[in-house]
Design an enzyme around this catalytic site. Structure first.
Site, mmCIF file in Angstrom:
data_model
loop_
_atom_site.group_PDB
_atom_site.id
_atom_site.type_symbol
_atom_site.label_atom_id
_atom_site.label_comp_id
_atom_site.label_asym_id
_atom_site.label_seq_id
_atom_site.Cartn_x
_atom_site.Cartn_y
_atom_site.Cartn_z
ATOM 1 N N HIS A 17 0.846 -1.206 0.000
ATOM 2 C CA HIS A 17 0.000 0.000 0.000
ATOM 3 C C HIS A 17 0.878 1.251 0.000
ATOM 4 O O HIS A 17 0.611 2.204 -0.730
ATOM 5 C CB HIS A 17 -0.878 0.045 1.266
ATOM 6 C CG HIS A 17 -1.875 -1.065 1.383
ATOM 7 N ND1 HIS A 17 -2.015 -1.829 2.518
ATOM 8 C CD2 HIS A 17 -2.795 -1.528 0.505
ATOM 9 C CE1 HIS A 17 -2.981 -2.707 2.341
ATOM 10 N NE2 HIS A 17 -3.465 -2.563 1.130
ATOM 11 N N LYS A 41 -16.634 -7.750 5.467
ATOM 12 C CA LYS A 41 -15.692 -8.636 6.163
ATOM 13 C C LYS A 41 -15.353 -8.081 7.557
ATOM 14 O O LYS A 41 -15.222 -6.865 7.729
ATOM 15 C CB LYS A 41 -14.434 -8.872 5.321
ATOM 16 C CG LYS A 41 -13.930 -7.660 4.583
ATOM 17 C CD LYS A 41 -12.888 -8.042 3.532
ATOM 18 C CE LYS A 41 -12.489 -6.812 2.728
ATOM 19 N NZ LYS A 41 -11.582 -7.032 1.659
ATOM 20 N N ARG A 91 -1.594 -5.844 -8.565
ATOM 21 C CA ARG A 91 -0.367 -6.605 -8.364
ATOM 22 C C ARG A 91 -0.149 -7.620 -9.473
ATOM 23 O O ARG A 91 0.963 -7.862 -9.905
ATOM 24 C CB ARG A 91 -0.416 -7.354 -7.025
ATOM 25 C CG ARG A 91 -0.397 -6.448 -5.822
ATOM 26 C CD ARG A 91 -0.907 -7.152 -4.603
ATOM 27 N NE ARG A 91 -2.290 -7.555 -4.802
ATOM 28 C CZ ARG A 91 -3.089 -8.009 -3.854
ATOM 29 N NH1 ARG A 91 -2.623 -8.162 -2.630
ATOM 30 N NH2 ARG A 91 -4.332 -8.343 -4.110
ATOM 31 N N SER A 129 -2.749 -7.993 2.559
ATOM 32 C CA SER A 129 -3.085 -7.876 3.983
ATOM 33 C C SER A 129 -3.595 -9.218 4.504
ATOM 34 O O SER A 129 -3.330 -9.592 5.642
ATOM 35 C CB SER A 129 -4.172 -6.824 4.187
ATOM 36 O OG SER A 129 -3.705 -5.567 3.809
HETATM 37 O O1 PNS Z 1 -9.161 -3.094 0.015
HETATM 38 P P1 PNS Z 1 -10.373 -3.571 -0.713
HETATM 39 O O2 PNS Z 1 -11.226 -4.399 0.217
HETATM 40 O O3 PNS Z 1 -10.033 -4.278 -1.980
HETATM 41 O O4 PNS Z 1 -11.237 -2.260 -1.133
HETATM 42 C C1 PNS Z 1 -12.470 -2.372 -1.781
HETATM 43 C C2 PNS Z 1 -13.178 -1.008 -1.921
HETATM 44 C C3 PNS Z 1 -13.256 -0.297 -0.584
HETATM 45 C C4 PNS Z 1 -12.408 -0.140 -2.893
HETATM 46 C C5 PNS Z 1 -14.605 -1.277 -2.482
HETATM 47 O O5 PNS Z 1 -15.206 -2.281 -1.744
HETATM 48 C C6 PNS Z 1 -15.497 -0.038 -2.472
HETATM 49 O O6 PNS Z 1 -15.268 0.913 -3.165
HETATM 50 N N1 PNS Z 1 -16.571 -0.068 -1.653
HETATM 51 C C7 PNS Z 1 -17.483 1.044 -1.476
HETATM 52 C C8 PNS Z 1 -18.893 0.706 -1.952
HETATM 53 C C9 PNS Z 1 -19.031 0.940 -3.436
HETATM 54 O O7 PNS Z 1 -18.845 2.029 -3.943
HETATM 55 N N2 PNS Z 1 -19.362 -0.144 -4.162
HETATM 56 C C10 PNS Z 1 -19.498 -0.142 -5.602
HETATM 57 C C11 PNS Z 1 -18.158 -0.409 -6.226
HETATM 58 S S1 PNS Z 1 -18.288 -0.628 -7.952
#
Ligand code: PNS
Length: 159
Positions: A17, A41, A91, A129
């Site tokens: 990150h 989660k 990645r 993570s």
């Molecule tokens: O670290 P992660 O868990 O891969 O992050 C995922 C994240 C936070 C980027 C994604 O879950 C997100 O944007 N959630 C917010 C809800 C949202 O906007 N959902 C529609 C996405 S297309």
């Protein structure tokens, strides 16, 4: 002024990150690293703990990086922050399918926001993570994968 949002769970923050944050901080005027608070989660570290960890590590290193939290739709949050860019780290090809889907869905929700994919250093290409937590939980060493303060917190959490 271009503001970019780097959203994620950051549970916990890894060197992968930080690598993406460093690259983004060179490209954009302001990078807001933001933790999703309504993730499905169950996290290992609370949002407050993650914010504390991130402020401690990022504040002294990157003057144009801010740490924040958000809930709800990412595009709504980006609009609120006047950000035109969403940063995501890729990645490997395996990340691509999910990221591609999210980028296009976010574009459908708000066509004015662009998703920019950043590629971290190769040495972090296998780092996640999830694996860090699993290794720490099973007593393995995560040195070199996460900052020392994160290493300490993981040790405490799993002792
Ligand atoms: O670290 P992660 O868990 O891969 O992050 C995922 C994240 C936070 C980027 C994604 O879950 C997100 O944007 N959630 C917010 C809800 C949202 O906007 N959902 C529609 C996405 S297309």
């Amino acid at each position: 002024m271009t503001t970019a949002i780097y959203p994620g769970s950051f549970d916990p923050l890894t060197f992968g990150h930080i690598d993406v944050i460093e690259r983004s901080a060179r490209l954009f005027d302001l990078v807001v690293v933001s933790i999703l608070t309504n993730a499905q989660k169950a996290p290992l570290f609370t949002v407050e703990e993650r914010i504390e960890i991130m402020n401690e590590i990022l504040k002294p290193r990157f003057p144009n990086v801010e740490v924040d939290r958000f809930h709800g739709l990412l595009v709504d949050y980006a609009r609120e922050k006047k950000a035109k860019v969403i940063v995501r780290g890729i990645r490997a090809i395996s990340d691509y399918e999910y990221e591609f889907q999210m980028a296009l869905m976010n574009r459908r929700l708000n066509p004015e926001i662009e998703t920019v994919f950043m590629v971290p250093a190769e040495k972090y290409s296998y780092l996640s993570s999830r694996l860090v937590k699993e290794i720490a939980h099973l007593g393995g060493s995560v040195a070199g994968l996460v900052p020392e303060s994160v290493e300490k917190r993981l040790k405490q959490r799993f002792k």
